[in-house]
Design a protein around this motif. Structure first.
Motif, PDB file in Angstrom:
ATOM      1  N   LEU A  66       3.036 -13.295  -4.776  1.00 24.83           N
ATOM      2  CA  LEU A  66       3.823 -12.911  -5.947  1.00 24.83           C
ATOM      3  C   LEU A  66       5.166 -12.318  -5.535  1.00 24.83           C
ATOM      4  CD1 LEU A  66       0.967 -11.332  -8.084  1.00 24.83           C
ATOM      5  CD2 LEU A  66       2.200 -13.445  -8.623  1.00 24.83           C
ATOM      6  N   ALA A  67       5.171 -11.506  -4.489  1.00 23.51           N
ATOM      7  CA  ALA A  67       6.417 -10.909  -4.021  1.00 23.51           C
ATOM      8  C   ALA A  67       7.392 -11.983  -3.557  1.00 23.51           C
ATOM      9  CB  ALA A  67       6.125  -9.921  -2.890  1.00 23.51           C
ATOM     10  N   ALA A  68       6.875 -12.994  -2.860  1.00 25.92           N
ATOM     11  CA  ALA A  68       7.737 -14.071  -2.387  1.00 25.92           C
ATOM     12  C   ALA A  68       8.300 -14.878  -3.549  1.00 25.92           C
ATOM     13  CB  ALA A  68       6.959 -14.982  -1.434  1.00 25.92           C
ATOM     14  N   ILE A  69       7.495 -15.120  -4.560  1.00 24.11           N
ATOM     15  CA  ILE A  69       7.969 -15.855  -5.740  1.00 24.11           C
ATOM     16  C   ILE A  69       9.010 -15.026  -6.488  1.00 24.11           C
ATOM     17  CG2 ILE A  69       7.296 -16.784  -7.991  1.00 24.11           C
ATOM     18  CD1 ILE A  69       4.546 -17.445  -6.702  1.00 24.11           C
ATOM     19  N   ALA A  70       8.736 -13.738  -6.676  1.00 31.28           N
ATOM     20  CA  ALA A  70       9.677 -12.880  -7.391  1.00 31.28           C
ATOM     21  C   ALA A  70      11.023 -12.808  -6.680  1.00 31.28           C
ATOM     22  CB  ALA A  70       9.076 -11.482  -7.550  1.00 31.28           C
ATOM     23  N   ALA A  71      11.005 -12.920  -5.353  1.00 29.78           N
ATOM     24  CA  ALA A  71      12.250 -12.857  -4.588  1.00 29.78           C
ATOM     25  C   ALA A  71      13.178 -14.028  -4.891  1.00 29.78           C
ATOM     26  CB  ALA A  71      11.933 -12.811  -3.093  1.00 29.78           C
TER      27      ALA A  71
ATOM     28  N   TYR B  30     -11.805 -10.866 -11.222  1.00 33.73           N
ATOM     29  CA  TYR B  30     -10.859 -11.249 -10.166  1.00 33.73           C
ATOM     30  C   TYR B  30      -9.559 -11.766 -10.775  1.00 33.73           C
ATOM     31  CZ  TYR B  30      -8.866 -14.492  -6.671  1.00 33.73           C
ATOM     32  OH  TYR B  30      -8.021 -15.201  -5.838  1.00 33.73           O
ATOM     33  N   ILE B  31      -9.672 -12.638 -11.774  1.00 32.55           N
ATOM     34  CA  ILE B  31      -8.476 -13.169 -12.431  1.00 32.55           C
ATOM     35  C   ILE B  31      -7.707 -12.022 -13.092  1.00 32.55           C
ATOM     36  CG2 ILE B  31      -7.632 -14.704 -14.249  1.00 32.55           C
ATOM     37  CD1 ILE B  31     -10.154 -16.442 -13.694  1.00 32.55           C
ATOM     38  N   GLY B  32      -8.433 -11.093 -13.693  1.00 35.15           N
ATOM     39  CA  GLY B  32      -7.782  -9.951 -14.329  1.00 35.15           C
ATOM     40  C   GLY B  32      -6.973  -9.130 -13.346  1.00 35.15           C
ATOM     41  N   GLU B  33      -7.511  -8.901 -12.150  1.00 32.12           N
ATOM     42  CA  GLU B  33      -6.763  -8.149 -11.137  1.00 32.12           C
ATOM     43  C   GLU B  33      -5.521  -8.911 -10.702  1.00 32.12           C
ATOM     44  OE1 GLU B  33      -7.218  -4.978 -10.103  1.00 32.12           O
ATOM     45  OE2 GLU B  33      -8.652  -5.019 -11.773  1.00 32.12           O
ATOM     46  N   ALA B  34      -5.632 -10.243 -10.586  1.00 36.31           N
ATOM     47  CA  ALA B  34      -4.457 -11.047 -10.247  1.00 36.31           C
ATOM     48  C   ALA B  34      -3.403 -10.960 -11.350  1.00 36.31           C
ATOM     49  CB  ALA B  34      -4.876 -12.498 -10.026  1.00 36.31           C
ATOM     50  N   VAL B  35      -3.847 -10.973 -12.600  1.00 35.81           N
ATOM     51  CA  VAL B  35      -2.914 -10.846 -13.725  1.00 35.81           C
ATOM     52  C   VAL B  35      -2.214  -9.489 -13.687  1.00 35.81           C
ATOM     53  CG1 VAL B  35      -2.764 -10.657 -16.240  1.00 35.81           C
ATOM     54  CG2 VAL B  35      -4.106 -12.504 -15.220  1.00 35.81           C
ATOM     55  N   ARG B  36      -2.967  -8.430 -13.409  1.00 36.02           N
ATOM     56  CA  ARG B  36      -2.355  -7.098 -13.335  1.00 36.02           C
ATOM     57  C   ARG B  36      -1.272  -7.052 -12.259  1.00 36.02           C
ATOM     58  NH1 ARG B  36      -5.444  -3.369 -16.245  1.00 36.02           N
ATOM     59  NH2 ARG B  36      -7.649  -3.946 -16.513  1.00 36.02           N
ATOM     60  N   LEU B  37      -1.548  -7.640 -11.113  1.00 35.44           N
ATOM     61  CA  LEU B  37      -0.552  -7.672 -10.041  1.00 35.44           C
ATOM     62  C   LEU B  37       0.682  -8.452 -10.486  1.00 35.44           C
ATOM     63  CD1 LEU B  37      -2.837  -8.351  -6.935  1.00 35.44           C
ATOM     64  CD2 LEU B  37      -1.610  -6.232  -7.452  1.00 35.44           C
ATOM     65  N   ALA B  38       0.454  -9.589 -11.152  1.00 31.68           N
ATOM     66  CA  ALA B  38       1.581 -10.412 -11.593  1.00 31.68           C
ATOM     67  C   ALA B  38       2.408  -9.700 -12.651  1.00 31.68           C
ATOM     68  CB  ALA B  38       1.066 -11.748 -12.124  1.00 31.68           C
ATOM     69  N   ALA B  39       1.741  -8.993 -13.564  1.00 30.28           N
ATOM     70  CA  ALA B  39       2.447  -8.330 -14.667  1.00 30.28           C
ATOM     71  C   ALA B  39       3.356  -7.207 -14.171  1.00 30.28           C
ATOM     72  CB  ALA B  39       1.447  -7.794 -15.688  1.00 30.28           C
ATOM     73  N   ARG B  40       3.103  -6.693 -12.974  1.00 31.27           N
ATOM     74  CA  ARG B  40       3.980  -5.661 -12.413  1.00 31.27           C
ATOM     75  C   ARG B  40       5.325  -6.231 -11.968  1.00 31.27           C
ATOM     76  NH1 ARG B  40      -0.558  -3.079  -8.345  1.00 31.27           N
ATOM     77  NH2 ARG B  40      -1.991  -2.299  -9.949  1.00 31.27           N
ATOM     78  N   ARG B  41       5.343  -7.514 -11.679  1.00 31.06           N
ATOM     79  CA  ARG B  41       6.547  -8.132 -11.122  1.00 31.06           C
ATOM     80  C   ARG B  41       7.228  -9.120 -12.068  1.00 31.06           C
ATOM     81  NH1 ARG B  41       6.777  -7.395  -5.510  1.00 31.06           N
ATOM     82  NH2 ARG B  41       4.801  -6.788  -4.495  1.00 31.06           N
ATOM     83  N   PHE B  42       6.482  -9.661 -13.039  1.00 31.00           N
ATOM     84  CA  PHE B  42       6.994 -10.771 -13.838  1.00 31.00           C
ATOM     85  C   PHE B  42       6.993 -10.430 -15.327  1.00 31.00           C
ATOM     86  CE2 PHE B  42       5.577 -12.551  -9.898  1.00 31.00           C
ATOM     87  CZ  PHE B  42       6.518 -13.527  -9.608  1.00 31.00           C
ATOM     88  N   ALA B  43       7.991 -10.946 -16.026  1.00 32.24           N
ATOM     89  CA  ALA B  43       8.093 -10.732 -17.468  1.00 32.24           C
ATOM     90  C   ALA B  43       7.067 -11.555 -18.233  1.00 32.24           C
ATOM     91  CB  ALA B  43       9.504 -11.079 -17.949  1.00 32.24           C
ATOM     92  N   LEU B  44       6.691 -12.705 -17.679  1.00 28.49           N
ATOM     93  CA  LEU B  44       5.726 -13.595 -18.318  1.00 28.49           C
ATOM     94  C   LEU B  44       4.656 -13.983 -17.315  1.00 28.49           C
ATOM     95  CD1 LEU B  44       7.893 -16.087 -20.406  1.00 28.49           C
ATOM     96  CD2 LEU B  44       6.110 -14.606 -21.306  1.00 28.49           C
TER      97      LEU B  44
END
Length: 383
Positions: A128-133, A154-168
């Protein structure tokens, strides 16, 4: 085609909602004969202020082939009217390729001998960090369909990580129950993609040899359960080339239309995937769905549901994608990897299919600007 077909039985834990929409889709497709519309029907559809289902059927028919230029002119005008010059950019992130299904068209088929892998949470965060960059603010999280490996938590934890970096944050995972969609929405998921692959119930069982995906109605009702669970946007698609692509395109449009009427607040999106080669079947192809036919379906979607988003994926070659966003598409993937890993660390597992457009975000951005369009990285603010 009747709503009273024999489908694989629901499995334990699968929610049944029985809203009646499936029956209306099957009855509508059963009455649709792609050879029936005439050129007069097509001309009438192009002259209508607001298209009916009969008009949509005409625009999908072989009779519309001589009218593609006129369809493109009107579609481009509708696209500009409702979306301006904006092209929303996103990329997928594959979390796992473990799968219980045996879908004949898919590289993740449980019977295929591929490198299986699943990202742990640390790896997900690095990806996610690499994509956000790259500047992207919209990420779509995907898994194979194996609850035992990629559970909802597991999917929920991945979503939480993504929501910290991405607007959508979107999800394209196995179909879920309403409460599970509500949980992932609470974790930060905004939209969901669940594609029916084919709406032909006989062909559906032929291409889904085993696994929970065989349960046709549970998959078809997924968008409704997602909306009831709080998702604000749902995507629809058939995998064009599995069956009669005109009937599948008509069914996809009818499905989206019925959901829009039942849930008028929902944001509707179309995708138009075609069959692609994959690691276990290099000969797979899209049958008679060539670029001309693909463009016809896209134009018909734009004219029938002018407010709907249309995604053009990296399955298609760069030149076609660039042309499509100028005419009718509004969402475009960039910097795509379909294997497990590969953004922030080494690739870990095999991909689902071969992509045709491997351009990075900068190259896609430049191509959009070159068309006089505006790349959009964020069009939604999460509150």
């Amino acid at each position: 085609m009747s709503a009273h077909f024999v489908h694989a039985p629901y499995q334990d834990g699968m929610e049944v909602i029985d809203s009646g929409i499936m029956g209306r889709i099957l009855d509508g497709v059963g009455r649709y004969d792609p050879a029936a519309p005439t050129e007069r029907d097509v001309a009438r559809a192009l002259g209508a202020d607001r298209l009916t289902l009969d008009d949509f059927a005409a625009l999908l028919s072989p009779a519309a082939r001589p009218f593609l230029e006129a369809m493109a002119v009107r579609a481009r005008a509708e696209r500009r009217r409702h979306f301006g010059t904006a092209v929303s950019l996103f990329t997928p992130l594959y979390l796992s390729n473990h799968c219980r299904n045996r879908c004949v068209y898919c590289g993740f088929n449980a019977a295929n001998r591929i490198r299986r892998a699943q990202l742990d949470l640390d790896s997900i965060d690095r990806e996610l960090a690499a994509i956000a960059a790259t500047g992207l603010q919209d990420v779509l999280l995907l898994t194979g369909e194996a609850r035992s490996m990629s559970g909802v938590a597991y999917i929920g934890e991945a979503v939480r990580l993504a929501a910290r970096r991405f607007a959508l944050v979107g999800i394209e995972v196995y179909p879920l129950n309403t409460d599970e969609y509500a949980y992932l929405n609470a974790c930060g998921a905004d939209y969901t993609c669940v594609f029916q692959e084919t709406y032909d119930p006989v062909r559906y069982l032929e291409v889904h040899a085993a696994g929970p995906k065989r349960v046709y109605p549970y998959r078809l009702d997924a968008q409704e359960r997602a909306l009831r669970g709080g998702m604000r946007s749902v995507a629809f698609a058939a995998l064009l080339g599995l069956a009669d692509f005109r009937k599948d395109a008509f069914a996809t449009g009818l499905h989206a239309h019925l959901i829009q009427r039942a849930y008028p607040w929902a944001e509707i999106s179309f995708s138009l995937p075609r069959l692609r080669p994959h690691v276990s079947n290099a000969a797979e192809n899209a049958g008679d769905v060539h670029e001309t036919e693909l463009l016809q379906v896209m134009l018909a979607y734009r004219l029938f549901m002018p407010h709907a988003a249309i995604t053009i994926s990296s399955r298609e070659r760069a030149g076609f994608r660039d042309h499509a966003v100028d005419l009718c598409a509004t969402r475009m993937s960039a910097g795509v990897r379909v294997d497990i890993g590969g953004h922030g660390e080494a690739e870990k597992g095999d991909g689902q299919f071969e992509i045709a457009d491997g351009r990075d975000v900068g190259a896609v951005h430049a191509a959009i600007v070159g068309r006089g369009l505006q790349p959009v990285y964020r069009d939604y603010i999460r509150t």
